[in-house]
Scaffold this motif. Structure first.
Motif, PDB file in Angstrom:
ATOM      1  N   SER A 377      -5.917 -12.448   7.362  1.00  0.00           N
ATOM      2  CA  SER A 377      -5.480 -11.712   8.559  1.00  0.00           C
ATOM      3  C   SER A 377      -4.177 -10.965   8.299  1.00  0.00           C
ATOM      4  O   SER A 377      -3.992  -9.828   8.757  1.00  0.00           O
ATOM      5  CB  SER A 377      -5.314 -12.675   9.736  1.00  0.00           C
ATOM      6  OG  SER A 377      -4.372 -13.695   9.434  1.00  0.00           O
ATOM      7  N   GLU A 378      -3.269 -11.585   7.543  1.00  0.00           N
ATOM      8  CA  GLU A 378      -2.014 -10.923   7.212  1.00  0.00           C
ATOM      9  C   GLU A 378      -2.248  -9.717   6.301  1.00  0.00           C
ATOM     10  O   GLU A 378      -1.611  -8.672   6.446  1.00  0.00           O
ATOM     11  CB  GLU A 378      -1.064 -11.906   6.537  1.00  0.00           C
ATOM     12  CG  GLU A 378      -0.530 -12.986   7.459  1.00  0.00           C
ATOM     13  CD  GLU A 378       0.296 -14.023   6.706  1.00  0.00           C
ATOM     14  OE1 GLU A 378       1.404 -14.329   7.158  1.00  0.00           O
ATOM     15  OE2 GLU A 378      -0.176 -14.511   5.671  1.00  0.00           O
ATOM     16  N   ILE A 379      -3.174  -9.875   5.371  1.00  0.00           N
ATOM     17  CA  ILE A 379      -3.491  -8.770   4.466  1.00  0.00           C
ATOM     18  C   ILE A 379      -4.108  -7.611   5.250  1.00  0.00           C
ATOM     19  O   ILE A 379      -3.814  -6.445   4.994  1.00  0.00           O
ATOM     20  CB  ILE A 379      -4.447  -9.242   3.353  1.00  0.00           C
ATOM     21  CG1 ILE A 379      -3.767 -10.316   2.502  1.00  0.00           C
ATOM     22  CG2 ILE A 379      -4.866  -8.074   2.462  1.00  0.00           C
ATOM     23  CD1 ILE A 379      -4.694 -10.991   1.512  1.00  0.00           C
ATOM     24  N   ALA A 380      -4.967  -7.940   6.216  1.00  0.00           N
ATOM     25  CA  ALA A 380      -5.602  -6.904   7.039  1.00  0.00           C
ATOM     26  C   ALA A 380      -4.551  -6.080   7.773  1.00  0.00           C
ATOM     27  O   ALA A 380      -4.632  -4.845   7.823  1.00  0.00           O
ATOM     28  CB  ALA A 380      -6.567  -7.548   8.032  1.00  0.00           C
ATOM     29  N   LYS A 381      -3.550  -6.744   8.310  1.00  0.00           N
ATOM     30  CA  LYS A 381      -2.473  -6.025   9.002  1.00  0.00           C
ATOM     31  C   LYS A 381      -1.695  -5.133   8.034  1.00  0.00           C
ATOM     32  O   LYS A 381      -1.383  -3.989   8.353  1.00  0.00           O
ATOM     33  CB  LYS A 381      -1.517  -7.024   9.651  1.00  0.00           C
ATOM     34  CG  LYS A 381      -2.108  -7.798  10.818  1.00  0.00           C
ATOM     35  CD  LYS A 381      -1.108  -8.800  11.372  1.00  0.00           C
ATOM     36  CE  LYS A 381      -1.719  -9.634  12.483  1.00  0.00           C
ATOM     37  NZ  LYS A 381      -0.769 -10.661  12.993  1.00  0.00           N
ATOM     38  N   GLN A 382      -1.401  -5.649   6.856  1.00  0.00           N
ATOM     39  CA  GLN A 382      -0.606  -4.891   5.898  1.00  0.00           C
ATOM     40  C   GLN A 382      -1.366  -3.676   5.384  1.00  0.00           C
ATOM     41  O   GLN A 382      -0.763  -2.635   5.116  1.00  0.00           O
ATOM     42  CB  GLN A 382      -0.193  -5.788   4.729  1.00  0.00           C
ATOM     43  CG  GLN A 382       0.793  -5.129   3.788  1.00  0.00           C
ATOM     44  CD  GLN A 382       1.610  -6.156   3.028  1.00  0.00           C
ATOM     45  OE1 GLN A 382       1.845  -7.259   3.525  1.00  0.00           O
ATOM     46  NE2 GLN A 382       2.061  -5.803   1.849  1.00  0.00           N
ATOM     47  N   LEU A 383      -2.682  -3.798   5.246  1.00  0.00           N
ATOM     48  CA  LEU A 383      -3.488  -2.682   4.754  1.00  0.00           C
ATOM     49  C   LEU A 383      -4.044  -1.824   5.885  1.00  0.00           C
ATOM     50  O   LEU A 383      -4.846  -0.927   5.652  1.00  0.00           O
ATOM     51  CB  LEU A 383      -4.643  -3.206   3.891  1.00  0.00           C
ATOM     52  CG  LEU A 383      -4.249  -3.912   2.593  1.00  0.00           C
ATOM     53  CD1 LEU A 383      -5.490  -4.316   1.806  1.00  0.00           C
ATOM     54  CD2 LEU A 383      -3.356  -3.024   1.739  1.00  0.00           C
ATOM     55  N   GLU A 384      -3.598  -2.147   7.102  1.00  0.00           N
ATOM     56  CA  GLU A 384      -3.987  -1.392   8.296  1.00  0.00           C
ATOM     57  C   GLU A 384      -5.497  -1.389   8.502  1.00  0.00           C
ATOM     58  O   GLU A 384      -6.107  -0.367   8.821  1.00  0.00           O
ATOM     59  CB  GLU A 384      -3.454   0.047   8.217  1.00  0.00           C
ATOM     60  CG  GLU A 384      -1.933   0.111   8.173  1.00  0.00           C
ATOM     61  CD  GLU A 384      -1.410   1.529   8.109  1.00  0.00           C
ATOM     62  OE1 GLU A 384      -2.221   2.449   7.880  1.00  0.00           O
ATOM     63  OE2 GLU A 384      -0.197   1.736   8.297  1.00  0.00           O
ATOM     64  N   LEU A 385      -6.106  -2.547   8.296  1.00  0.00           N
ATOM     65  CA  LEU A 385      -7.523  -2.729   8.588  1.00  0.00           C
ATOM     66  C   LEU A 385      -7.645  -3.539   9.875  1.00  0.00           C
ATOM     67  O   LEU A 385      -6.763  -4.323  10.229  1.00  0.00           O
ATOM     68  CB  LEU A 385      -8.221  -3.439   7.436  1.00  0.00           C
ATOM     69  CG  LEU A 385      -8.246  -2.652   6.108  1.00  0.00           C
ATOM     70  CD1 LEU A 385      -8.858  -3.497   4.993  1.00  0.00           C
ATOM     71  CD2 LEU A 385      -9.019  -1.344   6.250  1.00  0.00           C
ATOM     72  N   LYS A 386      -8.739  -3.366  10.576  1.00  0.00           N
ATOM     73  CA  LYS A 386      -8.844  -3.888  11.933  1.00  0.00           C
ATOM     74  C   LYS A 386      -8.913  -5.411  12.011  1.00  0.00           C
ATOM     75  O   LYS A 386      -8.368  -6.018  12.920  1.00  0.00           O
ATOM     76  CB  LYS A 386     -10.075  -3.281  12.614  1.00  0.00           C
ATOM     77  CG  LYS A 386      -9.938  -1.770  12.857  1.00  0.00           C
ATOM     78  CD  LYS A 386     -11.167  -1.226  13.571  1.00  0.00           C
ATOM     79  CE  LYS A 386     -11.023   0.271  13.818  1.00  0.00           C
ATOM     80  NZ  LYS A 386     -12.215   0.824  14.503  1.00  0.00           N
ATOM     81  N   ALA A 387      -9.604  -6.028  11.070  1.00  0.00           N
ATOM     82  CA  ALA A 387      -9.810  -7.470  11.208  1.00  0.00           C
ATOM     83  C   ALA A 387      -9.899  -8.145   9.844  1.00  0.00           C
ATOM     84  O   ALA A 387     -10.046  -7.495   8.811  1.00  0.00           O
ATOM     85  CB  ALA A 387     -11.086  -7.741  12.010  1.00  0.00           C
TER      86      ALA A 387
END
Length: 486
Positions: A377-387
């Motif tokens: 989830s943290e990686i998704a936020k950093q890579l600007e992916l939704k989920a």
């Protein structure tokens, strides 16, 4: 990503030679006032923070326009010490000190147990800030290792963490200490690159007393290595591609083998050629340690050690089982590294044919998950992916591990059988063939299973530890890859 406290907490060596942590209040106030969106426990984007701090340090003081900040931080007698340029450098040095400690931990974890030292033995060589320094006063007559790292750092060439790691591992005092323990921090391939055929001839004849045929054989192999690997390496450097020397690829080994075949009519399979190159480098490594005054440590327990050595060439007693196991450990490590590089490279190429940005995100996500220990989830936020599931789909870790497992088995099986020929007759080998393959399957499966169990818990935990052997080697490869492309 780091917590904000790394920018105002410095690790030092006290007067008694011990490690101590010191919070610098002026740096803390400066950081929290300059970046009010972060707190002491918040994870901060290191790259952005460091670029801004470096900008203020290098001359962007005029853009630091909020005079109230300076007035808030400094009394009239301390105004100079609290100028943004000085405080920005202080924040950077705090971060560097924590990264230095991490690198010393890594070196001690890799070599310390088998060579009798801890990370605390390494710290005084690189945490050399003047212990009498008062952080409210600027001194320009003394430049510490931390100062040198800050002054030589270029954010366009690497991250500050990577630059610090490089500087620590190339530090002359660190290397002198490690050399005394019999540790020479240079890869086999770098050693072979800067060794001439004439040196091989002299060292192997006068020091190791090899036969003339053996010396000529090793000399021709080195010449073939230079003609292919070193020539390609020089072209890469001329094109601006820097970084550590990676292991030769299968294609390069085949080219070297073809070069030798053209010149000597000898056909050496790539697997055997790789072993011969490693043996040549091993002798050269031992020789360099000796001439530099270091002592040699013979250790059969550590398959990852860079100080692998050969048996005494003058000894008439050779333990075949020990020698075979030693070669096997070297090959297991090398084949795992090669399998990881091949599978990662193939995955990146496949993604690039569809979406270059997605290929880049794949490498970043691998690094964040396995090396920086972030959750999906943290990686998704950093890579600007939704989920989170977008990261799972991008990485496909189960398939990734399965591909590495398959490549590793093929690579290692061929090398083990090639090596085993020297230690057993053909009839015995035929009998052992299935047993050896089953044993290899079991060991490789254990390594992959450990990584799978680690990943299954890491996927759902916000903070996790990736300490499996698979993760360590993957991070090693990703670090080398990032250095090459910086």
């Amino acid at each position: 990503m780091s917590t904000g406290s790394r920018y105002w907490t410095i690790i030092k060596i006290d007067g008694a030679g011990g490690r101590k942590i010191e919070q610098i209040d002026s740096a803390k106030a400066f950081f929290l006032t300059s970046f009010p969106e972060f707190t002491a426990s918040t994870e901060v984007p290191d790259t952005l923070i460091q670029r801004q701090l470096l900008h203020w340090l290098k001359g962007g003081i005029n853009e630091y326009t909020d005079e109230g900040i300076c007035q808030e931080l400094a009394g009239t007698s301390q105004r100079k010490a609290n100028e943004p340029c000085f405080l920005a450098k202080l924040c950077l040095k705090c971060f560097i000190s924590s990264q230095i400690e991490r690198v010393c931990h890594q070196l001690a974890a890799q070599f310390g147990e088998n060579h009798g030292f801890t990370y605390r033995d390494l710290l005084p060589f690189v945490l050399d800030e003047d212990n009498r320094r008062n952080y409210q006063e600027k001194k320009i007559t003394y430049q510490s290792f931390l100062d040198d790292i800050v002054d030589s750092f270029d954010p366009n060439q690497s991250s500050l963490a990577t630059w610090t790691t490089r500087r620590v591992k190339s530090n002359k005092d660190i290397n002198a200490f490690l050399l005394e323990q019999g540790i020479y921090l240079v890869s086999d391939w770098a050693i072979l690159n800067d060794t001439t055929p004439k040196q091989i001839e002299r060292i192997f004849d006068q020091v190791y007393h090899l036969t003339r045929v053996e010396v000529e054989d090793d000399k021709r192999i080195l010449e073939g290595y230079h003609a292919v690997y070193r020539a390609q390496r020089l072209k890469q450097r001329q094109a601006g591609i820097k970084g550590k020397c990676l292991s030769p690829t299968l294609e390069q080994l085949q080219e070297i083998s073809q070069d030798l075949s053209n010149k000597t009519n000898r056909n050496i399979p790539p697997a055997i050629l790789l072993t011969k190159l490693q043996n040549i480098a091993s002798r050269l490594r031992e020789y360099r340690i000796r001439v530099r005054g270091g002592s040699i440590h013979y250790d059969e327990r550590d398959p990852i050690s860079l100080t692998e050595t050969i048996p005494d060439p003058n000894s008439d007693i050779v333990d075949d089982e020990t020698e075979f196991l030693k070669l096997y450990r070297q090959q297991f490590l090398h084949c795992l590294d090669l399998a990881i590089a091949q599978v990662t490279g193939e995955r990146v190429k496949t993604l690039e044919t569809r979406d270059k940005e997605k290929a880049q995100k794949f490498i970043i996500a691998l690094q964040l998950f396995h090396c920086q220990e972030l959750s999906m989830s943290e990686i998704a936020k950093q890579l600007e992916l939704k989920a989170q599931f977008h990261i799972s789909r991008l990485l496909k870790l189960k398939a990734f591990r399965a591909d590495v497992q398959q490549h590793l088995l093929i690579l290692l099986r061929d090398r083990v059988f090639a090596q085993a020929k020297a230690y057993s007759d053909s009839q015995r080998l035929q009998t052992l063939h299935q047993e050896i393959e089953s044993a290899l399957n079991e060991q490789i499966a254990n390594v992959i299973q450990e990584a799978a169990m680690e990943a299954s818990t890491a996927t759902i935990e916000k903070h996790h530890t990736t300490s499996s052997f698979f993760s360590q080697r993957l991070c090693h490869y990703l670090d080398i890859r990032s250095n090459c492309y910086e």
